[in-house]
Design a protein around this motif. Structure first.
Motif, PDB file in Angstrom:
ATOM      1  N   GLY A  99       0.799  -1.232   0.000  1.00  0.00           N
ATOM      2  CA  GLY A  99       0.000   0.000   0.000  1.00  0.00           C
ATOM      3  C   GLY A  99       0.822   1.268   0.000  1.00  0.00           C
ATOM      4  N   VAL A 100       1.795   1.380   0.871  1.00  0.00           N
ATOM      5  CA  VAL A 100       2.486   2.664   1.094  1.00  0.00           C
ATOM      6  C   VAL A 100       3.124   3.178  -0.206  1.00  0.00           C
ATOM      7  N   THR A 101       2.735   4.397  -0.583  1.00  0.00           N
ATOM      8  CA  THR A 101       3.081   4.894  -1.918  1.00  0.00           C
ATOM      9  C   THR A 101       4.518   5.422  -2.001  1.00  0.00           C
ATOM     10  N   HIS A 102       4.983   5.504  -3.221  1.00  0.00           N
ATOM     11  CA  HIS A 102       6.306   6.066  -3.476  1.00  0.00           C
ATOM     12  C   HIS A 102       6.374   7.498  -2.957  1.00  0.00           C
ATOM     13  N   ARG A 117       9.896   0.732  -4.787  1.00  0.00           N
ATOM     14  CA  ARG A 117       8.900  -0.157  -4.170  1.00  0.00           C
ATOM     15  C   ARG A 117       8.964  -1.511  -4.857  1.00  0.00           C
ATOM     16  N   VAL A 118       9.000  -2.573  -4.062  1.00  0.00           N
ATOM     17  CA  VAL A 118       8.867  -3.911  -4.643  1.00  0.00           C
ATOM     18  C   VAL A 118       7.805  -4.679  -3.865  1.00  0.00           C
ATOM     19  N   MET A 119       7.144  -5.571  -4.542  1.00  0.00           N
ATOM     20  CA  MET A 119       6.138  -6.411  -3.892  1.00  0.00           C
ATOM     21  C   MET A 119       6.478  -7.870  -4.190  1.00  0.00           C
ATOM     22  N   LYS A 128      11.494 -18.544  -6.103  1.00  0.00           N
ATOM     23  CA  LYS A 128      10.327 -18.807  -6.955  1.00  0.00           C
ATOM     24  C   LYS A 128       9.239 -17.750  -6.789  1.00  0.00           C
ATOM     25  N   SER A 129       9.612 -16.588  -6.296  1.00  0.00           N
ATOM     26  CA  SER A 129       8.598 -15.528  -6.182  1.00  0.00           C
ATOM     27  C   SER A 129       8.230 -15.010  -7.559  1.00  0.00           C
ATOM     28  N   VAL A 130       7.052 -14.410  -7.658  1.00  0.00           N
ATOM     29  CA  VAL A 130       6.833 -13.491  -8.763  1.00  0.00           C
ATOM     30  C   VAL A 130       6.622 -12.141  -8.085  1.00  0.00           C
ATOM     31  N   SER A 131       7.526 -11.215  -8.381  1.00  0.00           N
ATOM     32  CA  SER A 131       7.532  -9.925  -7.688  1.00  0.00           C
ATOM     33  C   SER A 131       7.338  -8.805  -8.699  1.00  0.00           C
ATOM     34  N   THR A 132       6.794  -7.692  -8.200  1.00  0.00           N
ATOM     35  CA  THR A 132       6.655  -6.511  -9.058  1.00  0.00           C
ATOM     36  C   THR A 132       7.389  -5.349  -8.416  1.00  0.00           C
ATOM     37  N   GLY A 133       7.715  -4.359  -9.246  1.00  0.00           N
ATOM     38  CA  GLY A 133       8.417  -3.191  -8.741  1.00  0.00           C
ATOM     39  C   GLY A 133       7.862  -1.931  -9.361  1.00  0.00           C
ATOM     40  N   TYR A 134       8.032  -0.829  -8.634  1.00  0.00           N
ATOM     41  CA  TYR A 134       7.620   0.462  -9.179  1.00  0.00           C
ATOM     42  C   TYR A 134       8.615   1.543  -8.783  1.00  0.00           C
ATOM     43  N   THR A 170      -0.315  -6.734  -5.978  1.00  0.00           N
ATOM     44  CA  THR A 170      -0.131  -7.209  -4.597  1.00  0.00           C
ATOM     45  C   THR A 170      -1.155  -8.294  -4.290  1.00  0.00           C
ATOM     46  N   ALA A 171      -2.397  -8.054  -4.712  1.00  0.00           N
ATOM     47  CA  ALA A 171      -3.457  -9.045  -4.456  1.00  0.00           C
ATOM     48  C   ALA A 171      -3.120 -10.376  -5.124  1.00  0.00           C
ATOM     49  N   LEU A 172      -2.658 -10.309  -6.374  1.00  0.00           N
ATOM     50  CA  LEU A 172      -2.394 -11.554  -7.104  1.00  0.00           C
ATOM     51  C   LEU A 172      -1.091 -12.225  -6.656  1.00  0.00           C
ATOM     52  N   ALA A 173      -0.004 -11.468  -6.701  1.00  0.00           N
ATOM     53  CA  ALA A 173       1.304 -12.107  -6.518  1.00  0.00           C
ATOM     54  C   ALA A 173       1.788 -12.073  -5.070  1.00  0.00           C
ATOM     55  N   GLY A 174       1.446 -10.992  -4.345  1.00  0.00           N
ATOM     56  CA  GLY A 174       1.902 -10.889  -2.949  1.00  0.00           C
ATOM     57  C   GLY A 174       1.055 -11.763  -2.039  1.00  0.00           C
ATOM     58  N   SER A 175      -0.265 -11.597  -2.151  1.00  0.00           N
ATOM     59  CA  SER A 175      -1.186 -12.364  -1.301  1.00  0.00           C
ATOM     60  C   SER A 175      -1.464 -13.750  -1.868  1.00  0.00           C
ATOM     61  N   GLY A 176      -1.275 -13.902  -3.170  1.00  0.00           N
ATOM     62  CA  GLY A 176      -1.666 -15.127  -3.874  1.00  0.00           C
ATOM     63  C   GLY A 176      -1.274 -16.426  -3.191  1.00  0.00           C
ATOM     64  N   PRO A 177      -0.044 -16.528  -2.679  1.00  0.00           N
ATOM     65  CA  PRO A 177       0.302 -17.797  -2.012  1.00  0.00           C
ATOM     66  C   PRO A 177      -0.692 -18.164  -0.909  1.00  0.00           C
ATOM     67  N   ALA A 178      -1.184 -17.156  -0.179  1.00  0.00           N
ATOM     68  CA  ALA A 178      -2.147 -17.474   0.895  1.00  0.00           C
ATOM     69  C   ALA A 178      -3.426 -18.052   0.297  1.00  0.00           C
ATOM     70  N   PHE A 179      -3.849 -17.496  -0.845  1.00  0.00           N
ATOM     71  CA  PHE A 179      -5.080 -18.011  -1.454  1.00  0.00           C
ATOM     72  C   PHE A 179      -4.865 -19.462  -1.907  1.00  0.00           C
ATOM     73  N   LEU A 180      -3.692 -19.699  -2.469  1.00  0.00           N
ATOM     74  CA  LEU A 180      -3.410 -21.064  -2.937  1.00  0.00           C
ATOM     75  C   LEU A 180      -3.275 -22.036  -1.758  1.00  0.00           C
TER      76      LEU A 180
END
Ligand SMILES: NC(=O)C1=CN([C@@H]2O[C@H](COP(=O)(O)OP(=O)(O)OC[C@H]3O[C@@H](n4cnc5c(N)ncnc54)[C@H](O)[C@@H]3O)[C@@H](O)[C@H]2O)C=CC1
Ligand SMILES: O=C(O)[C@@H]1CCC=N1
Length: 273
Positions: A99-102, A117-119, A128-134, A170-180
């Motif tokens: 959440g916390v913005t640049h 910022r990286v997620m 084996k992460s899939v991470s995003t950056g901004y 963040t919802a897909l890749a950051g939280s995703g492991p919890a959903f899986l």
């Protein structure tokens, strides 16, 4: 395996719990020398690789080239006041905070050479992460390249052009492991309900998901086509898929799940920025 990289000469971690600790483990495995790492956290005595955990920046130790912010977003305001003096014009601040913005990080650490910022997700520890950056457009290209190199040690890495895409990422890749993990748990409980012993159900569900995910990743076919290849007409799989597909039950559930997580990330951007 990614190319071995030239790690920064020094990296500080402010907070090194589940997520930052997993990143550090991944980097140590990828060759980051322990003596380049300083961890500051209030609770534990040692971190990954048995690195000593400090309460404050150790006296006499040069300030770090890179500073990873690994606390909860709720803690940022409290932590920023004492972290600010550690940030100099040659410091790169890497934030993993959801959440916390640049812009908010820039306002808190105006001296920083760059803020990135990286997620990530928890699979960083096994590369084996899939991470995003901004980073905003026009940011230092060298820092972007160094970030890419660092993050690629931990799995796949994608830059986002627009910071607002970080919510959905963040919802897909950051939280995703919890959903899986929930999904695997539910599969296991479903098998139990049909008579398989609990431990065996858990092991089989896990192994099945691992095999199916690897197969999907390697296959020339998309997952939808693969599902149809498993299902014989009028057979066992079709009977199960009919339940998941009825009124698009699973698709709707996951759309709602990701929407709720995406919206919460956007809310947190307001609350903690
Ligand atoms: N857990 C996950 O899968 C992911 C977490 N994140 C982000 O990572 C950040 C950390 O989350 P987790 O690792 O899950 O939480 P955590 O609670 O495991 O880690 C937070 C760490 O910060 C430390 N800490 C607390 N107060 C501190 C202070 N005043 N100074 C220094 N350290 C302090 C805690 O002792 C703890 O080690 C969050 O901002 C979260 O949004 C991002 C992606 C995935
Ligand atoms: O739940 C959270 O807020 C963090 C962000 C993504 C995974 N964990």
């Amino acid at each position: 395996m990614p190319d071995r990289i030239e790690f920064p000469k020094s990296i500080g971690f402010i907070g090194c719990g589940n997520m930052a600790g997993a990143m550090l483990s991944g980097w140590l495995d990828a060759g980051l020398p322990k003596d380049r790492v300083t961890i500051i956290s209030p609770n534990s005595k040692t971190g990954p690789g048995d690195i000593a955990v400090e309460r404050n920046w150790p006296e006499g130790r040069p300030l770090p080239e890179w500073l990873v912010l690994g606390v909860k977003p709720q803690k940022l305001a409290e932590v920023a006041d004492w972290v600010r003096p550690l940030v100099r014009p040659d410091t790169v601040v890497m934030s993993i905070l959801a959440g916390v913005t640049h812009g908010s990080l820039k306002a808190r650490f105006p001296e920083a050479k760059a803020i990135v910022r990286v997620m990530p997700n928890m699979a960083v520890s096994i590369g084996k992460s899939v991470s995003t950056g901004y980073m905003p457009q026009g940011s230092d290209a060298d820092i972007q390249a160094q970030t890419t190199a660092l993050m690629e040690q931990l799995g796949q890495f994608y830059w986002l052009d627009s910071e607002s895409d970080m919510h959905a990422a963040t919802a897909l890749a950051g939280s995703g492991p919890a959903f899986l993990f929930r999904f695997i748990d539910a599969l296991s409980k479903g098998a139990e309900a049909n008579g398989i012993a609990p431990e065996q159900a858990r092991q089989m569900a896990l192994a099945m998901v691992e095999g199916a995910a690897q197969l999907a990743a390697m296959s020339e076919f998309d997952p939808g086509t693969l599902a149809d290849k498993v299902a014989s007409p009028g057979g066992v799989t079709r009977a199960g898929l009919n339940v998941l597909d009825q009124d698009e039950a699973l698709a709707q559930l996951l759309t709602e799940t990701l929407r709720a997580a995406t919206e919460r990330d956007a809310e947190m951007a307001q609350e903690f920025s």
